[in-house]
Design an enzyme around this catalytic site. Structure first.
Site, PDB file in Angstrom:
ATOM      1  N   TYR A   1      -9.929   0.192  -0.894  1.00  0.00           N
ATOM      2  CA  TYR A   1      -8.859   0.666  -1.735  1.00  0.00           C
ATOM      3  C   TYR A   1      -8.948   2.230  -2.150  1.00  0.00           C
ATOM      4  O   TYR A   1      -7.968   2.903  -1.613  1.00  0.00           O
ATOM      5  CB  TYR A   1      -8.738  -0.235  -2.904  1.00  0.00           C
ATOM      6  CG  TYR A   1      -7.554   0.061  -3.722  1.00  0.00           C
ATOM      7  CD1 TYR A   1      -6.325  -0.346  -3.622  1.00  0.00           C
ATOM      8  CD2 TYR A   1      -7.591   0.924  -4.815  1.00  0.00           C
ATOM      9  CE1 TYR A   1      -5.340  -0.075  -4.407  1.00  0.00           C
ATOM     10  CE2 TYR A   1      -6.658   1.523  -5.767  1.00  0.00           C
ATOM     11  CZ  TYR A   1      -5.210   0.696  -5.391  1.00  0.00           C
ATOM     12  OH  TYR A   1      -4.189   1.061  -6.127  1.00  0.00           O
TER      13      TYR A   1
ATOM     14  N   ASP B   1       2.421   1.912  -3.221  1.00  0.00           N
ATOM     15  CA  ASP B   1       2.827   2.258  -4.646  1.00  0.00           C
ATOM     16  C   ASP B   1       2.273   3.501  -5.125  1.00  0.00           C
ATOM     17  O   ASP B   1       2.597   4.608  -5.757  1.00  0.00           O
ATOM     18  CB  ASP B   1       2.438   1.043  -5.644  1.00  0.00           C
ATOM     19  CG  ASP B   1       1.080   0.685  -5.397  1.00  0.00           C
ATOM     20  OD1 ASP B   1       0.366   1.174  -4.396  1.00  0.00           O
ATOM     21  OD2 ASP B   1       0.541   0.069  -6.255  1.00  0.00           O
TER      22      ASP B   1
ATOM     23  N   HIS C   1       0.585  -1.077  -0.018  1.00  0.00           N
ATOM     24  CA  HIS C   1      -0.105  -0.049  -0.166  1.00  0.00           C
ATOM     25  C   HIS C   1       0.962   1.382   0.016  1.00  0.00           C
ATOM     26  O   HIS C   1       0.512   2.116   0.659  1.00  0.00           O
ATOM     27  CB  HIS C   1      -0.739   0.142   1.218  1.00  0.00           C
ATOM     28  CG  HIS C   1      -2.224  -0.746   0.922  1.00  0.00           C
ATOM     29  ND1 HIS C   1      -3.110  -0.135   0.158  1.00  0.00           N
ATOM     30  CD2 HIS C   1      -2.620  -2.169   1.393  1.00  0.00           C
ATOM     31  CE1 HIS C   1      -4.261  -1.119   0.113  1.00  0.00           C
ATOM     32  NE2 HIS C   1      -3.768  -2.174   0.919  1.00  0.00           N
TER      33      HIS C   1
ATOM     34  N   ASP D   1       2.653  -5.853 -10.061  1.00  0.00           N
ATOM     35  CA  ASP D   1       2.315  -7.284 -10.278  1.00  0.00           C
ATOM     36  C   ASP D   1       2.974  -7.475 -11.948  1.00  0.00           C
ATOM     37  O   ASP D   1       3.815  -8.556 -12.065  1.00  0.00           O
ATOM     38  CB  ASP D   1       0.948  -7.627 -10.432  1.00  0.00           C
ATOM     39  CG  ASP D   1      -0.008  -7.417  -9.089  1.00  0.00           C
ATOM     40  OD1 ASP D   1       1.017  -6.833  -8.261  1.00  0.00           O
ATOM     41  OD2 ASP D   1      -0.992  -7.356  -9.056  1.00  0.00           O
TER      42      ASP D   1
HETATM   43 MG    MG Z   1      -4.675  -9.580  -9.821  1.00  0.00          MG
END
Ligand code: MG
Ligand code: ADP
Length: 367
Positions: free
Chosen positions: A206, A28, A26, A154
């Protein structure tokens, strides 16, 4: 499966890994640092390009999808096909494809099966394109076509990480650097605990955390909390002086987590896994108490790991479910696994799934 589905042979076969973030959670969207590794679990694609604009997608983990290259737009197609179709859209492919996907990345466990799905296709379709540019295309596919918010960690891990290393990602500059990560060479194992927590309605969480982090930066007269962190002690004092208790705790998580990533890099360069473990646990407590994104399943996994002798443990990924990681002295993993199973059962939580993992290679051609 490709031959059975399409009656021809694929042109090429590629694999791309899922990822797990060691530390730097948390941060980025605050211009912070994170430190993921690529997993041995990967998604494989067998693909043949077409020239008639038709797209045919198959997966062992989703319904078959047939469409046209022109069918892709924000929110279309729906379901899993949005990810591969979004990649073709982002790469401006006009020809279409036949493709079959098979994956060993657990889906929806916070280990980024979605990035593995995007990155494997992007790498197979554009093997000569710069990997940083490919990662950006995959992020656009996920944000703009699948409509899922994702920061880019990711995709960078799946396309840029390397065996035996973690990937330090600086989201303020977009720069990446390899950091050695070979715990097994030092008698330590990295255990991933998939809590199998039920999906929760946390969509708004989020966005709320992100808004709080941005508001805190504005109050402190900075473009980002990264900037505040880089002011050193003065920045830390400024965060402490924030009047709003919630805002202060959210901001404290971010600046302390960025500092922990820096310390983790130093620890890894010295192969000091005791120190790394300490930092992992500190990260978990910060995410649990200050950032408030943990949940009973994650807290239970971490507690079970620590009481069974782990050097450190933390939730990883966005929170509210998904997976935890534990750094465990080799040979003690069975006890940690047993304890995590027992504690989850005692508390009426789902039985977790476990995997010992090593830092693996990024997207690569298989045949
Ligand atoms: Mg994903
Ligand atoms: P995570 O990336 O943590 O696994 P996400 O919710 O971001 O979780 O992505 C999961 C989604 O990605 C699934 O619901 C599915 O739509 C898609 N997906 C990922 N891998 C595959 C696969 N091998 N086959 C079909 N769909 C997949």
């Amino acid at each position: 499966m490709f031959v059975r589905e399409f009656g021809t042979t694929p042109d090429t076969v590629w694999a791309a890994p899922g990822r797990v973030n060691l530390i730097g959670e948390h941060v980025d969207y605050a211009g912070g640092l994170c430190l993921p590794i690529a997993l041995p679990h990967s998604t494989v694609v067998a693909v043949a390009p077409r020239t008639d604009g038709i797209v045919r997608l198959r997966s062992t983990a989703g319904e078959p999808w047939n469409g046209r290259i022109d069918d892709t737009a924000p929110g279309r197609p729906t379901g899993w096909a949005a990810y591969p179709a979004g990649v073709l859209w982002a790469l401006q492919d006009r020809g279409g494809i036949d493709a079959v996907f098979v994956s060993s990345v657990p889906i929806g466990a916070g280990l980024s099966s979605s990035a593995a799905l995007e990155c494997v296709l992007a790498a197979a379709m554009s093997p000569d394109t710069d990997r940083t540019a490919l990662a950006a295309a995959c992020v656009r596919a996920e944000n703009e076509i699948a409509l899922a918010p994702t920061g880019g960690m990711d995709q960078a891990a799946s396309l840029l990480a390397s065996e035996g290393h973690a990937l330090l990602i600086d989201s303020s500059s977009g720069r990446t650097r390899r950091v050695p990560f070979e715990p097994t060479a030092h008698g330590v194992e990295l255990l991933v605990i998939d809590t199998r927590a039920p999906h929760r309605l946390v969509d708004g969480q989020y966005a709320r955390r992100r808004a709080a982090v941005e508001r805190a930066a504005r109050r402190l007269g900075a473009a980002s909390l990264r900037e505040v962190t880089d002011r050193g002690r003065e920045g830390a004092d400024a965060v402490r002086s924030l009047k709003d208790d919630v805002l202060r705790r959210r901001a404290w998580h971010v600046i302390s987590e960025i500092a922990r990533v820096r310390l983790a890099v130093t620890a890894l360069e010295a192969a000091d896994f005791v120190e790394l473990g300490r930092l992992l646990t500190a990260s978990h407590l910060s995410l649990r108490h200050d950032f408030e994104v943990s949940c009973p399943e994650l807290d239970t996994a971490v507690e079970a790991a620590l009481t069974a002798g782990a050097l450190g443990a933390r939730m990883t990924g966005g929170g509210f479910g998904g997976s935890a990681i534990a750094l465990v002295p080799a040979g003690e993993t069975p006890e940690v696994v047993e304890n995590a199973r027992r504690l989850a059962a005692e508390r009426g939580l789902p039985e977790p799934a476990f995997a010992t993992v090593t830092a693996s290679a990024a997207a690569r051609q298989v045949s």
